[in-house]
Motif scaffolding. Structure first.
Motif, mmCIF file in Angstrom:
data_model
loop_
_atom_site.group_PDB
_atom_site.id
_atom_site.type_symbol
_atom_site.label_atom_id
_atom_site.label_comp_id
_atom_site.label_asym_id
_atom_site.label_seq_id
_atom_site.Cartn_x
_atom_site.Cartn_y
_atom_site.Cartn_z
ATOM 1 N N ALA A 50 0.832 -1.204 0.000
ATOM 2 C CA ALA A 50 0.000 0.000 0.000
ATOM 3 C C ALA A 50 0.870 1.258 0.000
ATOM 4 O O ALA A 50 0.597 2.217 -0.745
ATOM 5 N N ILE A 51 1.930 1.251 0.806
ATOM 6 C CA ILE A 51 2.837 2.412 0.845
ATOM 7 C C ILE A 51 3.477 2.610 -0.525
ATOM 8 O O ILE A 51 3.575 3.734 -1.022
ATOM 9 N N TYR A 139 -10.370 6.273 11.676
ATOM 10 C CA TYR A 139 -10.948 6.051 10.347
ATOM 11 C C TYR A 139 -10.594 7.163 9.355
ATOM 12 O O TYR A 139 -11.292 7.357 8.379
ATOM 13 N N GLU A 140 -9.511 7.886 9.613
ATOM 14 C CA GLU A 140 -9.096 8.941 8.687
ATOM 15 C C GLU A 140 -8.208 8.364 7.584
ATOM 16 O O GLU A 140 -7.465 7.408 7.815
ATOM 17 N N GLY A 141 -8.270 8.967 6.403
ATOM 18 C CA GLY A 141 -7.414 8.519 5.315
ATOM 19 C C GLY A 141 -7.771 7.112 4.870
ATOM 20 O O GLY A 141 -8.943 6.715 4.821
ATOM 21 N N ASP A 142 -6.765 6.310 4.549
ATOM 22 C CA ASP A 142 -6.976 4.918 4.124
ATOM 23 C C ASP A 142 -6.994 4.010 5.357
ATOM 24 O O ASP A 142 -6.123 4.113 6.225
ATOM 25 N N VAL A 148 -5.287 -4.044 3.812
ATOM 26 C CA VAL A 148 -4.898 -5.452 3.969
ATOM 27 C C VAL A 148 -5.769 -6.338 3.063
ATOM 28 O O VAL A 148 -5.296 -7.334 2.506
ATOM 29 N N GLN A 149 -7.055 -5.976 2.911
ATOM 30 C CA GLN A 149 -7.942 -6.732 2.019
ATOM 31 C C GLN A 149 -7.612 -6.485 0.547
ATOM 32 O O GLN A 149 -7.685 -7.397 -0.285
ATOM 33 N N LYS A 150 -7.228 -5.263 0.245
ATOM 34 C CA LYS A 150 -7.085 -4.819 -1.153
ATOM 35 C C LYS A 150 -5.750 -5.214 -1.785
ATOM 36 O O LYS A 150 -5.676 -5.532 -2.972
#
Length: 546
Positions: A50-51, A139-142, A148-150
């Motif tokens: 993700a990073i 719950y801010e940002g991603d 982890v799912q994506k």
């Protein structure tokens, strides 16, 4: 077990060799969520993917803002896997301080985890990619869980080079703005190796992580744990701290002096000193009481117990020894990656911080300042070449800012800070540290700051411990006067304490009067109170309530 060249290399080793072993234990809502090396590795690899999807420049700076938790460790590993540099931020900092660090460090993305006050902190985060952890109500940002799912796990992880920049740790600083201490991958590999050997730690030990991971000492200890394939447990909340520690029974435990004082206060709350003395003097009951107390504290199986970050009173160390709890005092700082001096089971002397560790060269300057050379000194202060040049001498020794002396056996005693010295109006310089240590033998005192600029003799500003707060005023005053009268004969004439001033409020991180590592911020305290020194000094009372 091989010598690892980086914390990531150590993690990859255990991920491959012992994938099912439990690596992280996170209490949440009264239950324990565990992560094996394989599970932690998979989450870290997905977050690393993700990073990388943010397409940050090579070797970008990625911040971690969180209390200690499983996700802090996985975030750190993910940042390494993605080939970037971590910027840990103390979770108690306010929005202005967070903003100052993020901007100075040129941070390009941030991972936000377990926090108490994020609503008041988030305005300090400039616009940048943000990953937050839903498990902790962020719950801010991603969302971490969504990523982890994506994302697929990153397979081709970045393998750090020996002299790669690993992290920039912003010092909690008792004076001025924090400076960014740059440490290489090798520095943490060397500090981990040193800790393992000094503490004679075995593989697969249990660890308990609660002191801020943004601080070099806790980070170095947890990195040592990774090299050992350790299981690391965390705290759910302040209220559950005692239970979490008792349930973990770690093999190694590290605390600062204030925590040792609070532990003692809790014991004495349930068992007054007179009763404890009687029980410890009865042969059969002696071992039963000791075992019960060690079990309750969570230290029954501890093989190495540490106090550091500030001086600890010899009387407190001796008190614990009567319970069979041997506290080893050590000394280190962010700039030397904590590799400096330590007491060990083989060479220990109460009242000192021990002898130089293996690979450490130490000397005293003409002024008595402790100077160090080791193989894991910082590269320097980020974007601050002037401060970097000032902190090293002509032989490349680090100037610690601490004043000390060695005894004939080679044990070091810290006698003060170069910058803490002050001058009374008699023109005499005073180093407050040893006076504060003497006063700390009084269990009614929580924190102490010896001051005296502009008055003839020093005075003691103190906050009260829990035991001190519940005492009758007359009893409290009598005890404080007795302590001052007992220490003054051992002090030089110009050092003798004239008054004790009891502060209305405690000193803590929230009011800006201690650092996140619980050191008293002398300059901040003086700024508030210095105008009253003369009035207090001239009062007829020996103990004054602010």
């Amino acid at each position: 077990m091989p010598d690892f060249h980086s914390p990531l290399e150590a993690f990859l080793y255990w991920e491959a060799k012992a994938p099912k072993n439990i690596f992280l234990k996170q209490p949440i809502h009264g239950k324990i969520k565990t992560y094996s090396f394989a599970e932690a590795g998979e989450e870290a690899r997905k977050i690393a993917s993700a990073i990388q999807s943010y397409h940050l420049p090579n070797r970008s700076h990625v911040a971690i803002l969180s209390n200690n938790c499983a996700h802090w460790m996985m975030a750190d590993i993910a940042i390494m896997m993605a080939g970037h540099v971590s910027i840990p931020i103390y979770p108690t900092l306010n929005d202005a301080s967070i903003k100052q660090i993020l901007e100075h460090s040129e941070t390009k993305a941030i991972i936000v985890g377990k926090l108490e006050n994020f609503e008041t902190q988030k305005s300090g985060i400039p616009k940048m990619p943000m990953i937050s952890v839903g498990m902790f109500g962020r719950y801010e940002g991603d969302l971490w869980e969504d990523l982890v799912q994506k994302h697929s796990p990153l397979q081709d992880v970045y393998i750090p080079k020996h002299d790669d920049l690993h992290t920039i740790i912003y010092t909690s600083g008792t004076t001025g703005n924090p400076k960014g201490v740059m440490h290489t991958v090798n520095n943490f590999a060397e500090s981990s190796k040193t800790f393992r050997e000094v503490m004679q730690l075995q593989e697969h030990i249990r660890m308990f992580s609660y002191l801020p991971l943004a601080h070099v000492a806790e980070r170095a200890m947890c990195n040592s744990g990774i090299t050992l394939g350790a299981s690391i447990s965390f705290v759910e909340s302040l209220e559950t701290f005692a239970k979490n520690l008792e349930d973990t029974q770690p093999h190694i435990f590290f605390a600062v002096p204030r925590i040792w004082t609070k532990f003692r206060d809790k014991i004495l709350d349930s068992m007054p000193q007179k009763k404890l003395n009687i029980l410890l003097n009865i042969p059969i009951l002696n071992s039963i009481v000791k075992n019960k107390l060690r079990q309750k504290l969570g230290l029954k199986e501890a093989v190495f117990i540490v106090s550091a970050a500030a001086p600890i009173a010899s009387s407190l160390v001796k008190w614990y020894r009567k319970l069979g709890i041997v506290i080893h005092q050590g000394y280190g700082m962010t700039e030397d990656c904590c590799v400096s001096h330590f007491n060990t089971p083989q060479a220990s002397k109460i009242g000192t911080v021990g002898k130089p560790l293996m690979g450490v060269k130490a000397k005293l300057s003409a002024e008595g300042e402790i100077c160090l050379l080791n193989n894991c000194l910082m590269v320097g202060y980020y974007k601050n070449p002037e401060a970097t040049a000032d902190v090293f001498d002509e032989e490349s020794y680090l100037k610690t800012g601490d004043i000390g002396e060695y005894d004939h056996d080679g044990f070091l005693t810290i006698t003060g800070r170069v910058k803490d010295q002050f001058k009374t109006d008699k023109g005499k310089y005073i180093s407050p540290s040893h006076i504060e240590l003497m006063l700390s033998s009084n269990t009614d005192i929580e924190q102490i700051c010896i001051v005296g600029t502009g008055i003839p003799q020093p005075i003691a500003l103190i906050t009260l411990s829990e035991t001190g707060k519940i005492k009758l005023k007359a009893q409290l005053v009598e005890g404080l006067i007795a302590t001052v009268n007992s220490i003054n004969p051992n002090l030089e004439k110009h050092e003798k304490v004239e008054k004790v001033i009891i502060m209305k409020e405690d000193w803590n991180v929230a009011n800006g009067l201690t650092t996140p590592s619980l050191k008293v911020k002398r300059n901040s305290i003086e700024k508030i109170h210095q105008e009253f020194y003369k009035e207090w000094f001239e009062s007829t009372d020996k103990v004054i309530f602010e």
